[in-house]
Design an enzyme around this catalytic site. Structure first.
Site, PDB file in Angstrom:
ATOM      1  N   TYR A 118       0.850  -1.198   0.000  1.00  0.00           N
ATOM      2  CA  TYR A 118       0.000   0.000   0.000  1.00  0.00           C
ATOM      3  C   TYR A 118       0.875   1.235   0.000  1.00  0.00           C
ATOM      4  O   TYR A 118       1.845   1.312   0.766  1.00  0.00           O
ATOM      5  CB  TYR A 118      -0.926   0.035   1.226  1.00  0.00           C
ATOM      6  CG  TYR A 118      -2.339  -0.348   0.861  1.00  0.00           C
ATOM      7  CD1 TYR A 118      -3.052   0.420  -0.047  1.00  0.00           C
ATOM      8  CD2 TYR A 118      -2.955  -1.468   1.412  1.00  0.00           C
ATOM      9  CE1 TYR A 118      -4.344   0.075  -0.414  1.00  0.00           C
ATOM     10  CE2 TYR A 118      -4.246  -1.817   1.051  1.00  0.00           C
ATOM     11  CZ  TYR A 118      -4.934  -1.036   0.139  1.00  0.00           C
ATOM     12  OH  TYR A 118      -6.211  -1.374  -0.228  1.00  0.00           O
ATOM     13  N   ASP A 138      -6.837  13.930 -25.344  1.00  0.00           N
ATOM     14  CA  ASP A 138      -6.876  12.520 -24.924  1.00  0.00           C
ATOM     15  C   ASP A 138      -6.188  11.742 -26.041  1.00  0.00           C
ATOM     16  O   ASP A 138      -6.769  11.522 -27.108  1.00  0.00           O
ATOM     17  CB  ASP A 138      -8.333  12.080 -24.750  1.00  0.00           C
ATOM     18  CG  ASP A 138      -8.458  10.594 -24.448  1.00  0.00           C
ATOM     19  OD1 ASP A 138      -7.455   9.860 -24.576  1.00  0.00           O
ATOM     20  OD2 ASP A 138      -9.575  10.154 -24.099  1.00  0.00           O
ATOM     21  N   ARG A 145      -1.400  -2.284 -18.764  1.00  0.00           N
ATOM     22  CA  ARG A 145      -2.745  -1.710 -18.834  1.00  0.00           C
ATOM     23  C   ARG A 145      -2.887  -0.646 -17.756  1.00  0.00           C
ATOM     24  O   ARG A 145      -2.774  -0.940 -16.566  1.00  0.00           O
ATOM     25  CB  ARG A 145      -3.784  -2.822 -18.650  1.00  0.00           C
ATOM     26  CG  ARG A 145      -5.225  -2.400 -18.855  1.00  0.00           C
ATOM     27  CD  ARG A 145      -6.092  -3.618 -19.094  1.00  0.00           C
ATOM     28  NE  ARG A 145      -5.755  -4.249 -20.356  1.00  0.00           N
ATOM     29  CZ  ARG A 145      -6.263  -3.886 -21.550  1.00  0.00           C
ATOM     30  NH1 ARG A 145      -7.150  -2.922 -21.618  1.00  0.00           N
ATOM     31  NH2 ARG A 145      -5.893  -4.498 -22.643  1.00  0.00           N
ATOM     32  N   GLU A 158      -0.595   4.789  -0.527  1.00  0.00           N
ATOM     33  CA  GLU A 158      -1.433   5.957  -0.803  1.00  0.00           C
ATOM     34  C   GLU A 158      -0.639   7.235  -0.594  1.00  0.00           C
ATOM     35  O   GLU A 158       0.092   7.380   0.394  1.00  0.00           O
ATOM     36  CB  GLU A 158      -2.673   5.943   0.088  1.00  0.00           C
ATOM     37  CG  GLU A 158      -3.762   5.064  -0.516  1.00  0.00           C
ATOM     38  CD  GLU A 158      -4.853   4.703   0.459  1.00  0.00           C
ATOM     39  OE1 GLU A 158      -4.781   3.588   1.000  1.00  0.00           O
ATOM     40  OE2 GLU A 158      -5.746   5.537   0.680  1.00  0.00           O
ATOM     41  N   LYS A 178      -1.722   0.830 -25.190  1.00  0.00           N
ATOM     42  CA  LYS A 178      -2.090   0.727 -26.617  1.00  0.00           C
ATOM     43  C   LYS A 178      -0.802   0.871 -27.447  1.00  0.00           C
ATOM     44  O   LYS A 178       0.068   0.018 -27.353  1.00  0.00           O
ATOM     45  CB  LYS A 178      -3.156   1.776 -26.956  1.00  0.00           C
ATOM     46  CG  LYS A 178      -4.470   1.559 -26.184  1.00  0.00           C
ATOM     47  CD  LYS A 178      -5.560   2.502 -26.653  1.00  0.00           C
ATOM     48  CE  LYS A 178      -6.893   2.230 -25.981  1.00  0.00           C
ATOM     49  NZ  LYS A 178      -7.166   3.103 -24.850  1.00  0.00           N
ATOM     50  N   THR A 180      -3.811   6.405 -22.170  1.00  0.00           N
ATOM     51  CA  THR A 180      -3.585   5.065 -21.633  1.00  0.00           C
ATOM     52  C   THR A 180      -2.118   4.711 -21.864  1.00  0.00           C
ATOM     53  O   THR A 180      -1.401   5.410 -22.579  1.00  0.00           O
ATOM     54  CB  THR A 180      -4.473   4.013 -22.336  1.00  0.00           C
ATOM     55  OG1 THR A 180      -4.269   4.132 -23.743  1.00  0.00           O
ATOM     56  CG2 THR A 180      -5.933   4.211 -21.994  1.00  0.00           C
TER      57      THR A 180
END
Ligand code: DSN
Length: 417
Positions: free
Chosen positions: A53, A199, A234, A55, A228, A225
């Site tokens: 973790y 985008d 991903r 954060e 691609k 992203t």
């Protein structure tokens, strides 16, 4: 328990993964948003960083024990900034949709007017579709393609912007085969006092490698992203000017995400390093050469392509004169081991579940080493299937040719060594 391999711990799942590896090896992956991540990226995604973790951000975490997470994330940030020549990068986004959500949160207030490209003309769900959060929480006004040219006509975009006076203009698409003129969009945004966001989820690899105009100098914020054309894990990222850095970071965490996926962030760092190589730049150039060769082959076979060709990694094939829907064509092609997706085309009268087009692309084929010669062959194989979708002999013959072709361009030969 801890040391068992997948095959020892879960035979059922091991078989599913083996089946998927076989599928990826023996089919032509022509969905333009898909690719093959490198072994180094896959190894990092499957690493022990998933256990942690973290954060917060490097140097300011809500958990102890983050020394190596900090180093991994800082490496990803530094490499993204270098690769994209931008002021600031946030590499924590889980998906492209969340990147767009965070950008809207940072730049706009709920109810603000935003301009985005119509989904039916190639825009994305998060560019204002009413069934998506974007269309629900913001007042989206769409621009589309010109009815004659099927291209973005910038004067039309300006006219709409003058009328609706948006807070933000979004430029970017999931199914547009032509160059996006970011500089012209900046001029339009400036003329109406709007912010500008690109985008570039689809074309990110092309822009990073200089094979498509760069949005970074012209945009307040750029979202993308990473899996691609960039060929990473991903996930997603946001690039922005320094003045938006704090708002973007706060919008991502604690705004919309909590625990970051540290194994994915580390894999993004690996992908950014790979993208800085000469080989990556040549790969992006070859993606475009391959797309243009495939487009040419389909045109020679008598198909109509939206806009008559492509400048990037994908094309839209208009099947209206072929007496077959996009759904039927994609399903028949799958029977022959050719994987494409059905796609709406401008002016489509069919639903998004059926469509009158398909959207083939070349990033994954190019990763496995295919060139123009293979694209010529693939165009002809696709034509045979689309023109005889019910003919079992044709489908079987094309499938065998596809399997033979794939055997010459292996992927992941030593994946589990
Ligand atoms: N689903 C992606 C695509 O295929 O274009 C966009 O998010």
């Amino acid at each position: 328990m801890m040391n068992r391999t997948l095959a020892q711990a879960d035979v059922e799942m091991a078989r599913i993964l083996a089946g998927e590896l076989d599928r990826q090896q023996h089919t032509l992956v022509m969905i333009p948003s898909e690719n093959y991540a490198s072994k180094a990226v896959l190894q990092t995604m499957g690493s022990i960083l998933t256990n942690k973790y973290a954060e917060g951000y490097p140097g300011a975490r809500y958990y102890n024990g983050c020394e190596f997470c900090d180093r991994a994330e800082q490496l990803a940030i530094d490499r993204a900034k270098e690769l994209f020549r931008c002021d600031h990068a946030n590499v924590q986004l889980h998906t492209g949709s969340q990147a767009n959500m965070a950008a809207y949160f940072a730049l706009c207030e709920p109810g603000d007017t935003i301009m985005g490209m119509k989904v039916e003309h190639g825009g994305h769900l998060t560019h204002g579709k009413s069934i998506n959060f974007s269309g629900t929480y913001y007042h989206f006004v769409s621009y589309g393609l010109d009815a004659e040219t099927d291209r973005i006509e910038y004067d039309q975009v300006l006219d709409i912007a003058k009328e609706c006076r948006p807070r933000l203009i979004v430029v970017g698409a999931s199914a547009y085969p032509r160059i996006l003129d970011f500089q012209r969009f900046r001029e339009i945004a400036d003329e109406v006092g709007a912010l500008l966001m690109a985008d570039i989820a689809h074309i990110v690899g092309l822009t990073a490698a200089g094979s498509h105009p760069d949005p970074v100098p012209f945009c307040d914020v750029v979202t993308s992203t990473t899996h691609k054309t960039l060929r990473g894990p991903r996930g997603a990222l946001i690039l922005c000017k320094a003045k938006w850095a704090e708002k973007i970071d706060n919008a991502v965490f604690p705004g919309i995400q909590a625990g970051p996926l540290m194994h994915i962030i580390a894999a993004k760092a690996v992908a950014f390093k790979e993208a800085q190589s000469y080989g990556f730049r040549e790969y992006q150039r070859q993606i475009i050469r391959n797309a243009q060769a495939l487009a040419q082959s389909l045109i020679e076979e008598g198909f109509r392509l939206v806009t008559g060709g492509t400048d990037n990694h994908l094309m839209l094939v208009d099947l209206r004169s072929e007496g077959i829907s996009g759904l039927e064509a994609a399903n028949a092609l799958e029977e022959a081991n050719i994987i494409v997706n059905k796609n709406l085309i401008p002016g489509d009268e069919r639903s998004a579940a059926e469509t009158s087009g398909i959207r083939p692309g070349t990033p994954a084929l190019t990763t496995r080493g295919m060139k123009e010669e293979q694209m010529q062959v693939i165009g002809k194989l696709m034509a045979r299937v689309i023109r005889a979708p019910q003919d079992g002999t044709v489908l079987a013959d094309v499938k065998q040719q596809v399997i033979d072709l794939c055997a010459d361009f292996p992927i992941y030969e030593d994946l589990y060594d």
